[in-house]
Design an enzyme around this catalytic site. Structure first.
Site, mmCIF file in Angstrom:
data_model
loop_
_atom_site.group_PDB
_atom_site.id
_atom_site.type_symbol
_atom_site.label_atom_id
_atom_site.label_comp_id
_atom_site.label_asym_id
_atom_site.label_seq_id
_atom_site.Cartn_x
_atom_site.Cartn_y
_atom_site.Cartn_z
ATOM 1 N N GLU A 760 0.872 -1.175 0.000
ATOM 2 C CA GLU A 760 0.000 0.000 0.000
ATOM 3 C C GLU A 760 0.907 1.221 0.000
ATOM 4 O O GLU A 760 1.726 1.377 0.907
ATOM 5 C CB GLU A 760 -0.917 -0.038 1.229
ATOM 6 C CG GLU A 760 -2.113 0.917 1.127
ATOM 7 C CD GLU A 760 -1.807 2.292 1.686
ATOM 8 O OE1 GLU A 760 -1.486 3.194 0.880
ATOM 9 O OE2 GLU A 760 -1.874 2.462 2.899
ATOM 10 N N CYS A 794 -2.646 7.950 4.865
ATOM 11 C CA CYS A 794 -2.605 7.574 3.446
ATOM 12 C C CYS A 794 -3.851 8.074 2.734
ATOM 13 O O CYS A 794 -3.834 8.391 1.554
ATOM 14 C CB CYS A 794 -2.535 6.057 3.279
ATOM 15 S SG CYS A 794 -1.455 5.215 4.425
#
Length: 1000
Positions: A760, A794
């Site tokens: 990720e 994020c």
């Protein structure tokens, strides 16, 4: 089983009065019979809504959107979108009105004009005036009808300090104008006098949360200080003018703090003898009886009465939904009958204590008002000590009937622009048209006996003096229920959090060593992990392992793997459950470590602990599901589809979710049967050491899990490239993720498998705000998404794409709302924006800010403290979609606002980066929502809410393009990445014979 509220000595009189009131209020023909005659469009809209639940939802959604629409074609298009759906059963008149091909056409414009005018007329039924002139006209009419008033100022949600100050000033001005006007009013003894005592002619109703934009129970002390100053100014001016002030009650989360603040102020010498002040109690709250008893005891101590306005409550849907989503106990009664029964109990309690508190009984239910009258008359309660209240436009007939019986009646009059008042209007319409609404039942001509019968309460909604909250309602029939976040509205929870910080501070500076094969090992290199809010404060010392020690850890994992892979999935899952239980027990402590080591504000740290707990419990369930495999048997042949662990997993976790992401990746690998090595980010290694303690205590065998802090460029690279590594789970930057992906693809000598990479790698996340958006909601959501944890998630919003028709308004409010945030030490409960993680991050973000200044206009640059790694929020306006600050991930509190002409362009701009992680849309246009669902290139799309805070099993998290590779964390296919699937087929025939299933 149902329970009927015990009848009392008041019941016969209640029935008698209720019948008399009903006779006075009921029309000679039913409401629906009247529809057969010619009606105004606003009446028709309401009648249709009452008779058709599907239309009711869509019609109210349209009405909610209407104030944002700026032209007749826009109104016509939205009317068609909302009401043209095949699932909505439309009356013939409305269906005919929608039969136009083009919103710009004459029929489209006629439809827009008709419905907009009808809605505005409807709004005027519930809103007493758009300006002071209209409001005074309403008030003067009410006074002629012998009714008193209280004025509530409608307005946009207070989301900035400028708006909070404006709210106060508008009330000061409103009181001044009302009092000036009152000098010309003729006396009305029924409402201006009580028992020979003059009453204030002017009363205003205010909301505490509107006095401070950051009002928050977590920051009880700070909220109290900021709010109390403005309340004192209001009360002093009210005294000078001779006006009364009443404090409304809002959402449950604010109740205890609201009552606490008001009790303290009203005990101050300056305000102690004031009897022209009131507070509100909501009978739908399960703890309202306790609150009333507390207020009565407080009023006895005070020595002077205050008014308690008793209402049923207007936020039922919101309260039940929030509690359900948060897995909290239900604060409200689930059944309206229970609320009605509680209302009657509280009415009795208040009137029995009339010498200590005055009562204002607010209801449109004839039985509720009759009950109050029966009690008051039986107890001979003085008229000064109680009054009846109704909402403007909703209780006209009952109000008149009460006046005719000689009671003081006060009408709650919302006043202000229709646009900001629309949320209020929607609540009133929902209330007016709900199946359980007394007004609706009365208009439908239900039998009198049914309308005035005592409320019948279900077993699950028992009403008593010490009623405890209802247990959480499951969101779905699934067996997984997430951990409940801490409810900081509870004082006990705030106290526990404070004590946890004290306990953790006593442990600061300890050394944390790697765990290899069940033993903590010494290292040659030790580094400090510091508090980014105070970088001189050492949170812990981290022993960084060498490459040689990394090899020892790998060999220990290889040795432990054969036994671990054969450990039953149920046993592995139970270790995760034990770890989750330990985290739950240590929640406040773990949260404190997160706050101190990585600078995450308290509430967000608490949410992270919940996420870690959820990962453990969800992946435990998931592994048990997968362990069952699948059977694809046919006659004479068995076919089993099963899973086995891959081998050794290397987990490289980030610092921004140091507990949740580290836990999620680690326990996923472990429960799947892989031996796992966790290498944390250096700046968050104390927290992962705490995770290590928990996993060891939960029963993870030696060698199966190992804690391997080390230099990423050395130890991390060594483990990624190791031939015995089977899975690499990584969360971090795109640069490092791509390098890991490339290195993992290279087959090393002796390696007999392909490595699986789960990566990720961040995002450049955008929120689109279109012309129909609720700007209150959009501004608040964007502020939280952009500046929560200083933009270091994020999923954080770093771009806002705004349609030009609302661009200027949005930017202005976005800037003001951001200005109102508190920047400071993460540990302080008042802090919304804490530090960034370290000096490197701070300096990199500053470089991006300088690049932004060369590319765009600075709309806001906030100063920040210099005793930690702080960066004040920065907003750039008029940013080109191709600018550096609009394309590159900054990972800090920096936002680029981009103007676009239309929705298609907005989608193109939002999709115009290399990332596809999260995205948001604020819109009330169904076609835009549908387009976004189909065309917005993001792994997680959030519509009309914040874009951060994904919840395990509810919003599995992860993206694509250069945002990552692999399935979504917290989702049903995440564990598959740590498993090898196998198919086993067996021919079970012998010489043409095969077992027959079910044969004996």
């Amino acid at each position: 089983m149902v329970l009927q509220v015990k009848t009392s000595t008041y019941e016969p009189k209640t029935q008698e009065i209720a019948k008399q009131l009903l006779a006075a209020t009921q029309e000679s023909r039913s409401f629906f019979a009247a529809l057969r005659d010619q009606m105004r469009w606003d009446d028709k809209l309401l009648a249709w809504a009452m008779s058709n639940p599907g239309l009711r939802v869509q019609l109210f959604r349209f009405i909610d959107t209407l104030p944002a629409l700026r032209s007749k074609p826009e109104i016509a298009a939205h009317l068609q979108e909302y009401l043209g759906d095949e699932s909505v059963e439309l009356p013939a008149a409305l269906k005919g009105m929608l039969n136009f091909a083009n919103p710009d056409s004459v029929p489209g414009q006629v439809a827009a004009t008709t419905v907009a005018t009808a809605t505005e007329t409807l709004a005027h039924k519930y809103i007493s005036g758009e300006n002071i002139k209209q409001a005074l006209k309403t008030i003067e009419r009410l006074r002629k009808e012998k009714m008193a008033f209280t004025v509530d100022l409608l307005g946009e949600a207070v989301i900035t300090e400028a708006e909070a100050q404006s709210y106060l000033e508008r009330y000061l001005d409103l009181m001044q104008q009302l009092v000036e006007a009152s000098k010309n009013w003729s006396p009305v003894p029924a409402i201006d006098l009580a028992d020979g005592e003059p009453l204030p002619k002017v009363q205003v109703s205010v909301k505490l949360t509107a006095f401070y934009s950051q009002f928050d129970p977590l920051d009880a002390k700070g909220s109290e200080e900021r709010v109390s100053d403005r309340i004192r100014i209001l009360l002093r001016r009210a005294k000078e003018l001779g006006a009364a002030v009443h404090f409304d009650m809002e959402q449950y989360a604010y109740k205890d703090l609201t009552l606490s603040i008001l009790k303290k102020i009203l005990l101050e010498e300056e305000f102690r003898n004031r009897t022209d002040i009131g507070v509100t109690i909501q009978a739908y709250l399960r703890d309202s009886n306790r609150d009333v008893q507390d207020l009565i005891a407080w009023a006895k101590q005070r020595g002077y009465p205050v008014t308690i306005r008793l209402v049923k409550g207007a936020y039922w849907d919101q309260e039940t939904i929030k509690a359900s989503q948060k897995h909290w106990e239900q604060p409200v009664y689930n059944d309206k009958a229970a609320t009605d029964a509680n209302f009657e109990q509280l009415t009795e309690l208040l009137l029995q204590n009339h010498q200590y508190v005055y009562s204002a009984i607010g209801s449109h239910n004839v039985r509720s008002q009759a009950r109050a009258m029966a009690i008051a008359e039986t107890l001979n309660v003085p008229r000064r000590c109680f009054e009846m209240q109704v909402l403007y436009g909703m209780g006209d007939k009952i109000a008149k009937a009460l006046v005719d019986r000689g009671y003081r009646v006060r009408v709650y009059c919302p006043y202000g622009e229709l646009l900001p008042g629309m949320a209020y209007l929607i609540r009133r319409l929902l209330e007016n048209t709900a199946n359980s609404s007394f007004l609706r039942q009365n208009m439908e001509n239900r039998p009198v006996e049914e309308l005035i019968a005592p409320p019948v309460v279900g077993q699950g909604d028992k009403v008593d003096k010490d009623n405890s909250p209802s247990p959480p309602l499951p969101l779905s029939p699934s067996s997984f229920m997430g951990a409940a976040d801490t409810d900081f509205a509870e004082e006990a929870e705030r106290t526990e959090a404070s004590q946890a910080f004290q306990a953790v501070r006593e442990q600061l500076g300890k050394t944390y060593l790697p765990l290899i094969n069940g033993e903590y090992v010494s290292t040659q290199q030790v580094i400090d992990s510091v508090n980014p809010s105070h970088f001189s404060e050492v949170v812990g010392q981290i022993g960084l392992m060498s490459v040689e020690q990394a090899e020892q850890a790998m060999q220990a994992a290889k040795a432990a793997f054969p036994a671990w892979r054969k450990t039953p999935a149920k046993e592995r899952a139970n270790i995760l459950r034990k770890a989750a239980d330990l985290m739950e027990q240590r929640r406040a402590e773990l949260s404190a470590w997160i706050v101190l080591e990585v600078g995450k504000p308290v509430r967000e740290a608490d949410g992270e602990v919940s996420e870690a707990i959820d990962f453990c419990r969800y992946y435990a369930l998931e592994m048990e599901r997968l362990d069952e495999g699948y059977n694809y048997d046919i006659s004479g042949e068995t076919n089993r589809y099963i899973y086995q662990p891959r081998g050794i997993a290397v987990v490289i976790s980030p610092w921004n979710f140091p507990l949740a992401i580290a836990t999620g990746m680690t326990v996923a690998a472990l429960v799947a049967g892989n031996c796992t090595l966790l290498k944390p980010a250096e700046t968050s290694s104390v927290i992962t050491a705490k995770l290590t303690e928990i996993l060891v205590e939960a029963g993870i065998p030696k060698g199966v899990y190992q804690y391997v802090p080390g230099k990423g460029s050395q130890v991390g690279a060594y483990l990624v490239n190791h031939p015995d590594t089977h899975v690499i789970a990584f969360t971090g930057s795109q640069e490092v993720g791509c390098r890991i992906y490339a290195e993992a693809a290279v087959l090393k000598p002796g390696q007999k498998h392909m490595k699986r990479v789960i990566a990720e790698m961040g995002g450049k996340n955008a929120i689109i705000v279109d012309e129909s958006a609720d700007l209150d909601q959009a501004v608040v959501g964007t502020v939280q998404s952009a500046f929560g944890y200083s933009g270091q998630k994020c999923s954080a919003c770093s771009r806002v794409v705004v349609l030009e028709s609302v661009y200027d308004t949005f930017v202005q409010r976005f800037v003001e709302a951001t200005k109102s945030l508190n920047i400071g030490v993460a540990e302080y409960p008042s802090t919304q924006v804490g530090p960034v993680i370290d000096a490197n991050a701070r300096d990199r973000i500053r470089e991006y800010i300088e690049k932004g200044k060369a590319e765009a206009k600075v709309a806001l640059e906030m100063p920040a403290p210099d005793n930690g790694y702080f960066i004040g929020p920065v907003i750039f306006a008029d940013v080109s979609p191709n600018a550096i600050i609009a394309q590159q991930e900054i990972f800090g509190p920096v936002v680029a606002v981009i103007k676009v002409k239309n929705f298609q362009e907005a989608l193109d701009v939002a999709n115009g980066t290399n990332y596809a992680l999260t995205g948001g849309l604020y819109s009330r246009t169904p076609s835009h929502i549908e387009m976004a669902q189909e065309e917005y290139e993001v792994g997680n799309l959030y519509i009309n809410r914040t874009i951060t805070g994904a919840i395990v099993a509810r919003q599995p998290f992860g993206g694509f393009k250069l945002s990552g590779v692999g399935s979504k964390a917290g989702g049903p296919d995440y564990l598959l990445q740590f498993l090898e699937p196998r198919t086993v087929t067996e021919n079970i025939q012998r010489q043409g014979f095969a077992p027959i299933e079910g044969a004996e």
